[in-house]
Design a protein around this motif. Structure first.
Motif, mmCIF file in Angstrom:
data_model
loop_
_atom_site.group_PDB
_atom_site.id
_atom_site.type_symbol
_atom_site.label_atom_id
_atom_site.label_comp_id
_atom_site.label_asym_id
_atom_site.label_seq_id
_atom_site.Cartn_x
_atom_site.Cartn_y
_atom_site.Cartn_z
ATOM 1 N N MET A 1 43.567 35.867 45.499
ATOM 2 C CA MET A 1 43.155 36.004 44.290
ATOM 3 C C MET A 1 44.422 35.816 43.251
ATOM 4 O O MET A 1 45.483 36.349 43.380
ATOM 5 C CB MET A 1 42.847 37.620 44.001
ATOM 6 C CG MET A 1 41.917 37.911 42.616
ATOM 7 S SD MET A 1 40.350 37.180 42.512
ATOM 8 C CE MET A 1 39.481 38.387 43.917
ATOM 9 N N VAL A 2 44.156 35.205 42.227
ATOM 10 C CA VAL A 2 45.330 34.702 41.146
ATOM 11 C C VAL A 2 44.844 34.943 39.698
ATOM 12 O O VAL A 2 43.610 34.939 39.283
ATOM 13 C CB VAL A 2 45.510 33.392 41.251
ATOM 14 C CG1 VAL A 2 46.298 33.008 42.661
ATOM 15 C CG2 VAL A 2 44.663 32.213 41.383
ATOM 16 N N THR A 3 45.691 35.059 38.800
ATOM 17 C CA THR A 3 45.575 35.071 37.722
ATOM 18 C C THR A 3 46.714 34.453 37.028
ATOM 19 O O THR A 3 47.926 34.214 37.429
ATOM 20 C CB THR A 3 45.417 36.338 37.190
ATOM 21 O OG1 THR A 3 45.115 36.455 35.490
ATOM 22 C CG2 THR A 3 46.778 37.156 37.212
ATOM 23 N N ARG A 4 46.428 34.077 35.531
ATOM 24 C CA ARG A 4 47.594 33.511 34.886
ATOM 25 C C ARG A 4 48.820 34.337 34.814
ATOM 26 O O ARG A 4 48.629 35.707 34.411
ATOM 27 C CB ARG A 4 47.601 32.871 33.557
ATOM 28 C CG ARG A 4 46.282 31.862 33.436
ATOM 29 C CD ARG A 4 46.506 30.990 32.239
ATOM 30 N NE ARG A 4 46.473 31.817 31.051
ATOM 31 C CZ ARG A 4 45.731 32.571 30.275
ATOM 32 N NH1 ARG A 4 44.440 32.336 30.582
ATOM 33 N NH2 ARG A 4 45.895 33.331 29.309
ATOM 34 N N SER A 5 50.258 34.059 34.863
ATOM 35 C CA SER A 5 51.050 35.165 34.710
ATOM 36 C C SER A 5 51.379 35.508 33.423
ATOM 37 O O SER A 5 52.448 36.541 32.995
ATOM 38 C CB SER A 5 52.727 34.279 35.486
ATOM 39 O OG SER A 5 52.773 33.137 34.680
ATOM 40 N N ASP A 6 50.962 34.730 32.393
ATOM 41 C CA ASP A 6 51.313 35.440 31.003
ATOM 42 C C ASP A 6 50.075 36.188 30.575
ATOM 43 O O ASP A 6 50.037 36.679 29.373
ATOM 44 C CB ASP A 6 51.256 34.165 30.133
ATOM 45 C CG ASP A 6 49.895 33.346 30.018
ATOM 46 O OD1 ASP A 6 49.215 33.696 30.858
ATOM 47 O OD2 ASP A 6 49.737 32.326 29.146
ATOM 48 N N ASP B 1 45.061 40.557 31.583
ATOM 49 C CA ASP B 1 43.662 40.822 31.262
ATOM 50 C C ASP B 1 42.889 40.511 32.729
ATOM 51 O O ASP B 1 43.007 39.465 33.165
ATOM 52 C CB ASP B 1 43.170 39.462 30.344
ATOM 53 C CG ASP B 1 41.706 39.702 30.036
ATOM 54 O OD1 ASP B 1 41.148 40.611 30.578
ATOM 55 O OD2 ASP B 1 41.077 39.059 29.277
ATOM 56 N N LYS B 2 42.005 41.589 33.157
ATOM 57 C CA LYS B 2 41.369 41.482 34.634
ATOM 58 C C LYS B 2 40.392 40.391 34.524
ATOM 59 O O LYS B 2 39.999 39.643 35.426
ATOM 60 C CB LYS B 2 40.717 42.867 34.765
ATOM 61 C CG LYS B 2 40.114 42.764 36.038
ATOM 62 C CD LYS B 2 39.362 44.212 36.271
ATOM 63 C CE LYS B 2 38.738 44.143 37.556
ATOM 64 N NZ LYS B 2 38.193 45.760 37.849
ATOM 65 N N GLY B 3 39.923 39.757 33.065
ATOM 66 C CA GLY B 3 38.764 38.873 33.251
ATOM 67 C C GLY B 3 39.373 37.572 33.417
ATOM 68 O O GLY B 3 38.745 36.654 33.769
ATOM 69 N N ARG C 1 32.174 38.439 40.098
ATOM 70 C CA ARG C 1 32.509 40.038 40.247
ATOM 71 C C ARG C 1 33.582 40.275 41.635
ATOM 72 O O ARG C 1 33.247 39.623 42.581
ATOM 73 C CB ARG C 1 31.146 40.848 40.656
ATOM 74 C CG ARG C 1 30.173 40.920 39.421
ATOM 75 C CD ARG C 1 29.321 41.792 39.609
ATOM 76 N NE ARG C 1 28.171 41.424 40.639
ATOM 77 C CZ ARG C 1 27.462 42.280 41.468
ATOM 78 N NH1 ARG C 1 27.202 43.694 41.148
ATOM 79 N NH2 ARG C 1 26.496 41.822 42.297
ATOM 80 N N ILE C 2 34.507 41.140 41.417
ATOM 81 C CA ILE C 2 35.572 41.316 42.430
ATOM 82 C C ILE C 2 35.234 42.632 43.043
ATOM 83 O O ILE C 2 34.911 43.821 42.504
ATOM 84 C CB ILE C 2 36.576 41.028 42.117
ATOM 85 C CG1 ILE C 2 37.145 41.804 40.758
ATOM 86 C CG2 ILE C 2 36.981 39.577 41.638
ATOM 87 C CD1 ILE C 2 38.441 41.635 40.226
#
Length: 540
Positions: free
Chosen positions: A120-125, A128-130, A159-160
């Motif tokens: 699971m990844v997200t942008r580092s900047d 926001d959970k979205g 959904r997670i």
């Protein structure tokens, strides 16, 4: 000759060269891409799955239901090496791995080996959970963007859940990404996104045969109204309640600890207030009147006075439902030992001398003549505390036990307005400094007066016939580690003190918790706390 003929000749020539140079590798290559009869579905090979820093479904992630199709890397699969620029703790620049979710290797390309790194990844900047999404870095590729093979973002409807895993759900050779989610009918089931050629599907499908660990978790969700695991977060896994912490940090939030320490409260200024709305009242989403079971792990570091593990109510003695201990523990080593002077005589015959005895008597005239009030004698006497002819009264109280308490009496109460409906006490039930599992559960489905079982470490220790369920529809003061009587005291009674110790895995159920389910709850907690199964009855 046509182009197709030339291609066929080159393939034939290449095959002949391989047959001469490396016949063994050629044979293995054809076996790897041959019939599906060489595949073994449903068995579990621990070496076939790497999943470190995993969450509550660690064992379930390993048990994907699809073992490697080939026991050893062969000529073709050696060409599909794992990416070296991304892995556990190593991420593509500009992105951040969220280790609370699945983090390991799977097979989404249908090559028969688990070399695709998924996480699971997200942008580092952003925080926001979205922006979270699930992505796999495909083995054998060199493209710079390791997140091209992915799901939708949370903001786009993906959904997670922390109860996630990967498994080949339709036996097509690809591992789907699955997690336990709430269905439209209110039940919780494992929903999966199938792996396709260019990414994960945008449609959820139900896993018909989830791993045993996932089956257990699905059963835990059934009938649960609130579930604070308190393992590495303060989150309600039923997504109904939220809380506020007083007194500073109470938990180590390092994701997925091998052994959790739970939520630790210092007994001085730390407690948690929670509810199911912004005002932190309880009863808006969680139906208190239908609550039939409370389950919690607790460890007392010190027996503070009348400490409450949890307390729901509207103040002191108003609509309370609480679980705690009595006083500061049970003094002495003998559970049946009475305090000195509390033993009732076994005979009505008086001790000492028999017959008529001297009984001090003082008339007013005698008192006047023998005290400082006799001013007629012109003699200044010192003030008298007792009449001169009376024997001194014995005023010394029996001494209380001085030994430190090693156990405490468990107490559970239910109030209706200002009337106490249920009071259950279990003597010496709680040991000091040891994890103890407590389950208060309705024995049947009686809507009014069900029997209540008190189960400690899997042992039934007491049954209250015709008990009461919580009576209040909504309660305004709901705490972990604090009593609603904390500010209510007098010259005759000390105030209730804050809880000092640790709390783990608190649950509330609106359905009857069966004996087998209670044991599974106990076993799940034992594993997370790093304890064995040798727990004996705490009342033995």
């Amino acid at each position: 000759m046509s182009g197709a003929v030339w291609i066929g000749l080159f393939l034939l020539l290449g095959t002949l060269m391989l047959e001469l140079v490396a016949p063994k590798q050629l044979k293995e290559g054809f076996q790897a891409i041959g019939s599906s009869s060489s595949f073994n579905f449903g068995s579990f090979d621990p070496s076939a799955s790497v999943n470190l820093a995993k969450n509550d479904s660690t064992s379930a992630t390993a048990a994907t239901g699809l073992s490697a199709r080939i026991d050893q890397p062969n000529f073709l699969t050696n060409l599909l090496n794992r990416r070296g620029d991304v892995g556990i703790g190593i991420e593509q620049p500009g992105y951040y791995q969220d280790p609370r979710y699945f983090l390991g290797y799977a097979d989404v390309e249908r090559y028969g080996v688990k070399n695709d790194f998924c996480r699971m990844v997200t942008r580092s900047d952003t925080t926001d959970k979205g922006e979270l999404f699930f992505a796999c870095a495909l083995a054998g590729t060199t493209v710079a963007d390791t997140t091209q093979y992915k799901t939708q973002k949370v903001s786009d409807g993906f959904r997670i859940s922390r109860d996630d895993y990967m498994r080949d759900i339709i036996k097509d050779g690809r591992d789907a990404y699955c997690r336990i989610l709430k269905s439209k009918d209110g039940t919780y089931l494992p929903h999966c996104r199938r792996a396709q050629d260019t990414g994960f599907s945008d449609k959820d499908e139900i896993d018909p045969e989830p791993p045993e660990e996932i089956k257990t978790l699905v059963d835990f969700y059934s009938g649960c109204e609130a579930w604070f695991r308190l393992r590495d977060d303060m989150f309600d896994y039923m997504d109904r309640c939220k809380g506020q912490v007083a007194g500073g940090q109470v938990m180590d939030h390092t994701p997925n600890p091998v052994v959790t320490k739970g939520m630790t409260l210092n007994g001085i200024d730390q407690f948690v207030r929670f509810g199911d709305n912004d005002e932190l009242s309880l009863g808006n989403k969680v139906s208190m009147r239908s609550m039939r079971a409370f389950s919690v792990w607790v460890k007392f570091d010190e027996f503070t006075n009348n400490a409450h593990i949890f307390d729901f109510g509207d103040g002191a003695g108003v609509n309370n439902v609480f679980l705690g201990i009595l006083g500061k523990g049970d003094g002495g080593d003998d559970p049946n030992e009475l305090r000195p002077g509390a033993k009732c005589p076994e005979t009505t015959i008086p001790e000492g001398e028999v017959g008529a005895q001297f009984c001090p008597e003082m008339r007013a005239q005698t008192l006047y003549e023998t005290s400082a009030a006799a001013v007629e004698k012109w003699e200044c006497k010192n003030p008298s505390v007792l009449p001169r002819k009376m024997e001194p009264i014995q005023t010394k109280r029996p001494a209380m036990p001085t030994k430190d308490a090693s156990r405490a009496t468990l107490i559970y109460e239910v109030w209706d307005q200002k009337l106490r409906k249920v009071q259950i006490k279990v003597n010496r039930a709680i040991p000091l400094g040891q994890w103890t599992h407590i389950l208060i559960a309705a024995k049947n489905s009686d809507a009014m007066r069900p029997d209540l079982n008190v189960i400690i470490n899997g042992n039934l220790v007491y049954t209250q016939e015709q008990g009461y369920l919580p009576q209040a529809k909504i309660t305004s003061h709901n705490y972990f580690g604090k009593s609603n009587w904390a500010n209510d005291f007098s010259e005759y009674e000390l105030r209730d003190e804050l809880f000092k110790g640790s709390i783990f895995d608190f649950r509330m159920y609106s359905s009857v918790v069966s004996e087998s389910k209670g044991k599974r709850i106990l076993q799940w907690g034992l594993r997370k706390l790093g304890l064995d199964n040798s727990y004996a009855s705490v009342t033995s």
